[in-house]
Design an enzyme around this catalytic site. Structure first.
Site, PDB file in Angstrom:
ATOM      1  N   ASP A  51       0.845  -1.193   0.000  1.00  0.00           N
ATOM      2  CA  ASP A  51       0.000   0.000   0.000  1.00  0.00           C
ATOM      3  C   ASP A  51       0.880   1.242   0.000  1.00  0.00           C
ATOM      4  O   ASP A  51       1.656   1.450   0.926  1.00  0.00           O
ATOM      5  CB  ASP A  51      -0.897   0.016   1.238  1.00  0.00           C
ATOM      6  CG  ASP A  51      -1.818   1.216   1.206  1.00  0.00           C
ATOM      7  OD1 ASP A  51      -2.825   1.161   0.485  1.00  0.00           O
ATOM      8  OD2 ASP A  51      -1.492   2.231   1.865  1.00  0.00           O
ATOM      9  N   TYR A  56       3.228   9.855   0.089  1.00  0.00           N
ATOM     10  CA  TYR A  56       4.301   9.335   0.945  1.00  0.00           C
ATOM     11  C   TYR A  56       5.696   9.652   0.418  1.00  0.00           C
ATOM     12  O   TYR A  56       6.692   9.407   1.099  1.00  0.00           O
ATOM     13  CB  TYR A  56       4.143   7.810   1.159  1.00  0.00           C
ATOM     14  CG  TYR A  56       2.777   7.378   1.657  1.00  0.00           C
ATOM     15  CD1 TYR A  56       1.932   8.273   2.318  1.00  0.00           C
ATOM     16  CD2 TYR A  56       2.306   6.089   1.453  1.00  0.00           C
ATOM     17  CE1 TYR A  56       0.673   7.898   2.746  1.00  0.00           C
ATOM     18  CE2 TYR A  56       1.047   5.697   1.895  1.00  0.00           C
ATOM     19  CZ  TYR A  56       0.231   6.609   2.527  1.00  0.00           C
ATOM     20  OH  TYR A  56      -1.019   6.222   2.958  1.00  0.00           O
ATOM     21  N   LYS A  85      -2.397   6.144  -4.541  1.00  0.00           N
ATOM     22  CA  LYS A  85      -3.565   6.990  -4.245  1.00  0.00           C
ATOM     23  C   LYS A  85      -3.449   8.355  -4.912  1.00  0.00           C
ATOM     24  O   LYS A  85      -2.341   8.904  -5.009  1.00  0.00           O
ATOM     25  CB  LYS A  85      -3.701   7.174  -2.720  1.00  0.00           C
ATOM     26  CG  LYS A  85      -3.655   5.856  -1.951  1.00  0.00           C
ATOM     27  CD  LYS A  85      -3.942   6.024  -0.472  1.00  0.00           C
ATOM     28  CE  LYS A  85      -3.672   4.722   0.278  1.00  0.00           C
ATOM     29  NZ  LYS A  85      -2.293   4.594   0.762  1.00  0.00           N
ATOM     30  N   HIS A 118      -7.545   9.432  -2.306  1.00  0.00           N
ATOM     31  CA  HIS A 118      -6.906   9.332  -0.981  1.00  0.00           C
ATOM     32  C   HIS A 118      -7.808   9.876   0.140  1.00  0.00           C
ATOM     33  O   HIS A 118      -7.905   9.283   1.217  1.00  0.00           O
ATOM     34  CB  HIS A 118      -5.567  10.090  -1.023  1.00  0.00           C
ATOM     35  CG  HIS A 118      -4.597   9.699   0.040  1.00  0.00           C
ATOM     36  ND1 HIS A 118      -3.245   9.644  -0.164  1.00  0.00           N
ATOM     37  CD2 HIS A 118      -4.775   9.342   1.331  1.00  0.00           C
ATOM     38  CE1 HIS A 118      -2.637   9.249   0.953  1.00  0.00           C
ATOM     39  NE2 HIS A 118      -3.547   9.083   1.876  1.00  0.00           N
TER      40      HIS A 118
HETATM   41  P1  NAP Z   1       0.335   0.971  11.571  1.00  0.00           P
HETATM   42  O1  NAP Z   1       0.367  -0.121  10.582  1.00  0.00           O
HETATM   43  O2  NAP Z   1      -0.856   1.137  12.443  1.00  0.00           O
HETATM   44  O3  NAP Z   1       1.519   0.864  12.617  1.00  0.00           O
HETATM   45  C1  NAP Z   1       2.771   1.079  12.332  1.00  0.00           C
HETATM   46  C2  NAP Z   1       3.584   1.294  13.588  1.00  0.00           C
HETATM   47  O4  NAP Z   1       3.654   0.143  14.420  1.00  0.00           O
HETATM   48  C3  NAP Z   1       4.950   1.602  13.113  1.00  0.00           C
HETATM   49  O5  NAP Z   1       5.469   2.606  13.901  1.00  0.00           O
HETATM   50  C4  NAP Z   1       5.715   0.287  13.253  1.00  0.00           C
HETATM   51  O6  NAP Z   1       7.048   0.590  13.526  1.00  0.00           O
HETATM   52  C5  NAP Z   1       4.992  -0.380  14.445  1.00  0.00           C
HETATM   53  N1  NAP Z   1       4.824  -1.839  14.308  1.00  0.00           N
HETATM   54  C6  NAP Z   1       4.677  -2.573  13.180  1.00  0.00           C
HETATM   55  N2  NAP Z   1       4.490  -3.861  13.479  1.00  0.00           N
HETATM   56  C7  NAP Z   1       4.513  -3.962  14.827  1.00  0.00           C
HETATM   57  C8  NAP Z   1       4.383  -5.048  15.732  1.00  0.00           C
HETATM   58  N3  NAP Z   1       4.187  -6.283  15.306  1.00  0.00           N
HETATM   59  N4  NAP Z   1       4.472  -4.777  17.068  1.00  0.00           N
HETATM   60  C9  NAP Z   1       4.693  -3.529  17.509  1.00  0.00           C
HETATM   61  N5  NAP Z   1       4.817  -2.463  16.691  1.00  0.00           N
HETATM   62  C10 NAP Z   1       4.720  -2.677  15.362  1.00  0.00           C
HETATM   63  O7  NAP Z   1       0.728   2.353  10.802  1.00  0.00           O
HETATM   64  P2  NAP Z   1       0.195   3.325   9.718  1.00  0.00           P
HETATM   65  O8  NAP Z   1       1.387   3.711   8.921  1.00  0.00           O
HETATM   66  O9  NAP Z   1      -0.605   4.395  10.368  1.00  0.00           O
HETATM   67  O10 NAP Z   1      -0.822   2.497   8.807  1.00  0.00           O
HETATM   68  C11 NAP Z   1      -0.399   1.488   7.913  1.00  0.00           C
HETATM   69  C12 NAP Z   1      -0.447   1.943   6.454  1.00  0.00           C
HETATM   70  O11 NAP Z   1      -1.751   2.340   6.097  1.00  0.00           O
HETATM   71  C13 NAP Z   1       0.406   3.158   6.123  1.00  0.00           C
HETATM   72  O12 NAP Z   1       1.780   2.870   6.090  1.00  0.00           O
HETATM   73  C14 NAP Z   1      -0.197   3.530   4.803  1.00  0.00           C
HETATM   74  O13 NAP Z   1       0.264   2.664   3.786  1.00  0.00           O
HETATM   75  C15 NAP Z   1      -1.680   3.333   5.097  1.00  0.00           C
HETATM   76  N6  NAP Z   1      -2.365   4.550   5.573  1.00  0.00           N
HETATM   77  C16 NAP Z   1      -3.326   5.099   4.774  1.00  0.00           C
HETATM   78  C17 NAP Z   1      -3.980   6.253   5.166  1.00  0.00           C
HETATM   79  C18 NAP Z   1      -5.049   6.832   4.288  1.00  0.00           C
HETATM   80  O14 NAP Z   1      -5.451   7.987   4.512  1.00  0.00           O
HETATM   81  N7  NAP Z   1      -5.535   6.111   3.324  1.00  0.00           N
HETATM   82  C19 NAP Z   1      -3.673   6.860   6.392  1.00  0.00           C
HETATM   83  C20 NAP Z   1      -2.711   6.261   7.195  1.00  0.00           C
HETATM   84  C21 NAP Z   1      -2.069   5.107   6.788  1.00  0.00           C
HETATM   85  P3  NAP Z   1       8.294  -0.127  12.759  1.00  0.00           P
HETATM   86  O15 NAP Z   1       8.284   0.324  11.332  1.00  0.00           O
HETATM   87  O16 NAP Z   1       9.463   0.378  13.515  1.00  0.00           O
HETATM   88  O17 NAP Z   1       8.063  -1.612  12.914  1.00  0.00           O
END
Ligand code: NAP
Length: 324
Positions: A51, A56, A85, A118
């Site tokens: 994704d 980004y 997106k 997005h």
């Molecule tokens: P997330 O997936 O909720 O969490 C990521 C955080 O948790 C990171 O800081 C990661 O750090 C840590 N982490 C990962 N695996 C873990 C585990 N098993 N145990 C403990 N900590 C863990 O983060 P997000 O970036 O908010 O959401 C995921 C993706 O969704 C984004 O990267 C993006 O692609 C997408 N997104 C889309 C939108 C939208 O508006 N459409 C908005 C936000 C996000 P490390 O990297 O250090 O492991």
């Protein structure tokens, strides 16, 4: 059988989306090359859904990783499900295809698998991702989302994307697209924030009734980037109930948070650029939560939203004033 279909869901346009995806958004200050390393590890581990987004600012690095893994024979391009997106500064219909072509140029790929709107709120076109006025306020504009949607349909017809969908839409906005006169393609998915503290049960039910897949972002409780997220917000992975369930299954809280989504029919994204956690996050297909576990996690919901996007709260398409 296409290997992509194993742990995949069939979309309403006939394509398949792997139910677990790797997020690629990284906080400011994280070296861009980290994305290349992480995506290569993720593909080696078994992730086939990536994704990403123009926003980004790392599609070059993400594309490089995919191309290298295709070149070394680990995967074929068609094994990978790649999402990008449409950023809010490109919502005017005449800008939509150009925006996708920009992403493809950065990626050095011929097509993406999924192209999403997005956010529902448009911003002033231009090179700045967050155009601001002299007082620092983000400059929003209103572009009819039905017109933007028609431009996405044209991108699909042109073969630049296999599927099209939306992100951060509420029920009313989804209905606006679904009821658009002359609709050619329904959105295949709505990608929204979704985790145990905001489980989106009503939106999920609505999406299921329309054969639209709900894709969960921030399923682990976000990266807590201060640019977007309040530093005092609750920490999902520290939740005692989630941790007790994890302990019982000899798993981590992160694995339980991801498994929870898979079991309720949600496609789930997990961002990690850390090798150990990338591997850990892929290990969610070899255990099962009991109905009691699922109920207990459902009970954690408090409709807590990390990404409030308050800067756009007065936009006519702002999605988060409605219940769902
Ligand atoms: P997330 O997936 O909720 O969490 C990521 C955080 O948790 C990171 O800081 C990661 O750090 C840590 N982490 C990962 N695996 C873990 C585990 N098993 N145990 C403990 N900590 C863990 O983060 P997000 O970036 O908010 O959401 C995921 C993706 O969704 C984004 O990267 C993006 O692609 C997408 N997104 C889309 C939108 C939208 O508006 N459409 C908005 C936000 C996000 P490390 O990297 O250090 O492991």
């Amino acid at each position: 059988m296409n290997p992509k279909r194993g742990r995949s869901v069939k979309l309403n346009d006939g394509h398949f989306m792997p139910v677990l995806g790797l997020g690629t958004a990284a906080s400011e200050g994280v070296p861009k090359s980290k994305a290349t390393e992480a995506i290569k590890v993720a593909i080696d581990v078994g992730f086939r859904h990536i994704d990403a987004a123009y926003l980004y600012e790392n599609e070059e690095e993400v594309g490089k990783a995919i191309r290298e893994k295709v070149a070394d024979g680990t995967v074929k391009r068609e094994d990978i499900f790649y999402t990008t997106k449409l950023w809010s500064t490109f919502f005017r219909p005449e800008l939509v295809q150009q925006a996708l072509e920009r992403s493809l140029k950065k990626l050095q790929l011929d097509y993406v698998d999924l192209f999403l709107i997005h956010l529902p709120m448009a911003m002033k076109p231009g090179e700045e991702l967050l155009p601001k006025d002299a007082s620092g306020k983000v400059i929003l504009e209103t572009v009819d989302l039905c017109d933007t949607w028609e431009a996405l349909e044209k991108c699909k017809d042109a073969g630049l994307t296999k599927s099209i969908g939306v992100s951060n839409f509420n029920r009313k906005l989804l209905e606006m697209i679904l009821n658009k006169p002359g609709l050619k393609y329904k959105p295949v998915c709505n990608q929204v924030e979704c985790h145990p503290y905001l489980n989106q049960s009503k939106l999920l039910e609505f999406c299921k009734s329309k054969d639209i897949v709900l894709v969960a972002y921030s399923a682990l409780g976000t990266q807590r980037d201060p640019k977007w997220v309040d530093k005092d917000s609750p920490v999902v992975l520290e939740d005692p109930t989630l941790n007790a369930i994890a302990k019982k299954h000899n798993r981590s809280a992160g694995q339980v948070a991801l498994r929870y989504q898979v079991q309720r029919g949600v496609v789930v994204l997990a961002k990690s650029f850390n090798e150990k956690r990338i591997k850990e996050n892929f290990q969610v297909f070899d255990f099962e939560l009991t109905p009691e576990d699922m109920k207990a996690i459902d009970g954690l919901n408090k409709n807590y939203r990390y990404f409030k996007l308050a800067f756009a709260a007065d936009h006519p398409y702002y999605p988060f004033s409605e219940e769902y």
